[in-house]
Design a protein around this motif. Structure first.
Motif, short mmCIF file in Angstrom:
data_model
loop_
_atom_site.label_atom_id
_atom_site.label_comp_id
_atom_site.label_asym_id
_atom_site.label_seq_id
_atom_site.Cartn_x
_atom_site.Cartn_y
_atom_site.Cartn_z
N UNK A 103 0.83 -1.20 0.00
CA UNK A 103 0.00 0.00 0.00
C UNK A 103 0.86 1.25 0.00
N UNK A 104 1.91 1.27 0.82
CA UNK A 104 2.78 2.44 0.91
C UNK A 104 3.46 2.72 -0.41
N UNK A 105 3.87 1.67 -1.11
CA UNK A 105 4.51 1.84 -2.42
C UNK A 105 3.53 2.45 -3.42
N UNK A 106 2.30 1.97 -3.40
CA UNK A 106 1.28 2.49 -4.32
C UNK A 106 0.98 3.95 -4.01
N UNK A 107 0.90 4.30 -2.72
CA UNK A 107 0.64 5.69 -2.35
C UNK A 107 1.77 6.60 -2.81
N UNK A 108 3.01 6.16 -2.61
CA UNK A 108 4.16 6.97 -3.01
C UNK A 108 4.18 7.16 -4.52
N UNK A 109 3.84 6.11 -5.25
CA UNK A 109 3.84 6.19 -6.72
C UNK A 109 2.78 7.18 -7.21
N UNK A 110 1.55 7.07 -6.69
CA UNK A 110 0.48 7.96 -7.14
C UNK A 110 0.75 9.41 -6.72
#
Length: 324
Positions: free
Chosen positions: A22-29
């Motif tokens: 989830x953290x990776x997806x948030x950082x990417x977006x």
């Protein structure tokens, strides 16, 4: 050909969905949103960034960060007001985030309204069967449990409730309950609770709200009788005893529900406690169900017939006067 900013945002959302953390997806977006804001004008970036922000809000909810999701929702709602013609996909994502935030807050009325707005932009047939049923159950429960929601016409005329009636899914009782409460059918309301006690028992919130649901059904019964009485040209004032007899409520219950209806601005009028009469001058507009529309069509047909008879009589008398 060059990809549009909105399409880029949609591709970024799809890529984030494939990320495990989830953290990776948030950082990417978040990075994609900053990149769009840096290279586009504020007006051009508003829609795509709103889409990315809505998905970021959903990721916050999945991570248990309700405050973060609420902040993103509020920012998105402010940006949405500045869009001249929002893309349906952008509007849908924003209203979906709003619905999920309100669901986590157990704000039933706000969830109900956000979910119906979401359904304005998303065809029911485009939803997976499981998602369609889950949303149908959630929005139906919200309509019942929201103290301020008294009219279910908009929901009952929407295709989403068809998911409740599908064979083998076990939610037909919920559709029956919606119709009974919204239609002021107190006997039907009690029958559903009795005949489907095991299914209703799986929804503790409904059990806790039984008193409120019965009051909602009682209020709807009073409103329906008042509207019907006025449509049929009955006397201007209605006896409270008559209202009680027609609705199956006690006079005390009718008096209490009328007081609540006046306070909630569902009705406007006066009660003469000495004479025991009711005068209603205004009823809050509401969306009619298909059954109510059919009933109105029948009444219009009767009215049209009477109007034609009256016109014929006037024509006959006019000819007699002219001959004289």
């Amino acid at each position: 050909s060059q990809m549009s900013p909105l399409r880029l945002a949609q591709v970024a959302v799809a890529a984030a969905a494939g990320m495990g953390a989830n953290a990776e997806a948030q950082a990417f977006l978040s990075g994609e949103r900053r990149a769009l804001e840096a290279r586009l004008t504020p007006a051009a970036a508003r829609g795509p960034c709103l889409l990315l922000g809505a998905h970021l809000g959903q990721l916050c909810l999945e991570a248990g960060d309700l405050d973060g999701a609420r902040d993103l929702l509020q920012a998105g709602q402010a940006a949405f007001q500045e869009l001249d013609l929002p893309e349906p996909s952008v509007a849908a994502e924003l209203y979906w985030l709003a619905a999920q935030v309100h669901k986590h807050r157990r704000a039933f009325g706000e969830f109900f309204r956000a979910a119906l707005l979401y359904l304005c932009y998303v065809p029911v047939d485009s939803l997976a069967p499981a998602a369609r049923l889950s949303l149908a159950v959630d929005v139906s429960l919200a309509a019942l449990l929201a103290p301020e929601v008294h009219s279910f016409g908009e929901l009952l005329t929407h295709p989403i409730v068809g998911a409740l009636a599908e064979d083998g899914l076990g939610y037909g009782w919920l559709l029956q309950l919606l119709r009974a409460v919204g239609g002021g059918d107190l006997a039907g309301f009690r029958a559903v609770l009795e005949e489907h006690a095991s299914e209703v028992g799986l929804q503790p919130a409904l059990l806790e709200a039984r008193g409120m649901l019965e009051r909602k059904a009682g209020t709807a019964a009073i409103v329906r009788h008042v509207v019907k009485a006025h449509a049929e040209g009955s006397k201007e004032r209605l006896a409270l005893a008559e209202v009680a007899g027609k609705t199956g409520l006690s006079e005390k219950a009718v008096h209490e529900l009328l007081a609540q209806a006046f306070a909630g601005k569902l009705l406007k009028g006066t009660i003469d406690q000495v004479a025991g009469t009711l005068q209603v001058t205004w009823v809050k507009p509401r969306v009619l169900t298909f059954e109510e529309i059919a009933e109105c069509r029948g009444k219009l047909g009767i009215w049209g017939g009477k109007a034609a008879e009256c016109l014929s009589s006037i024509s006959q008398y006019s000819s007699l006067v002219l001959e004289a």
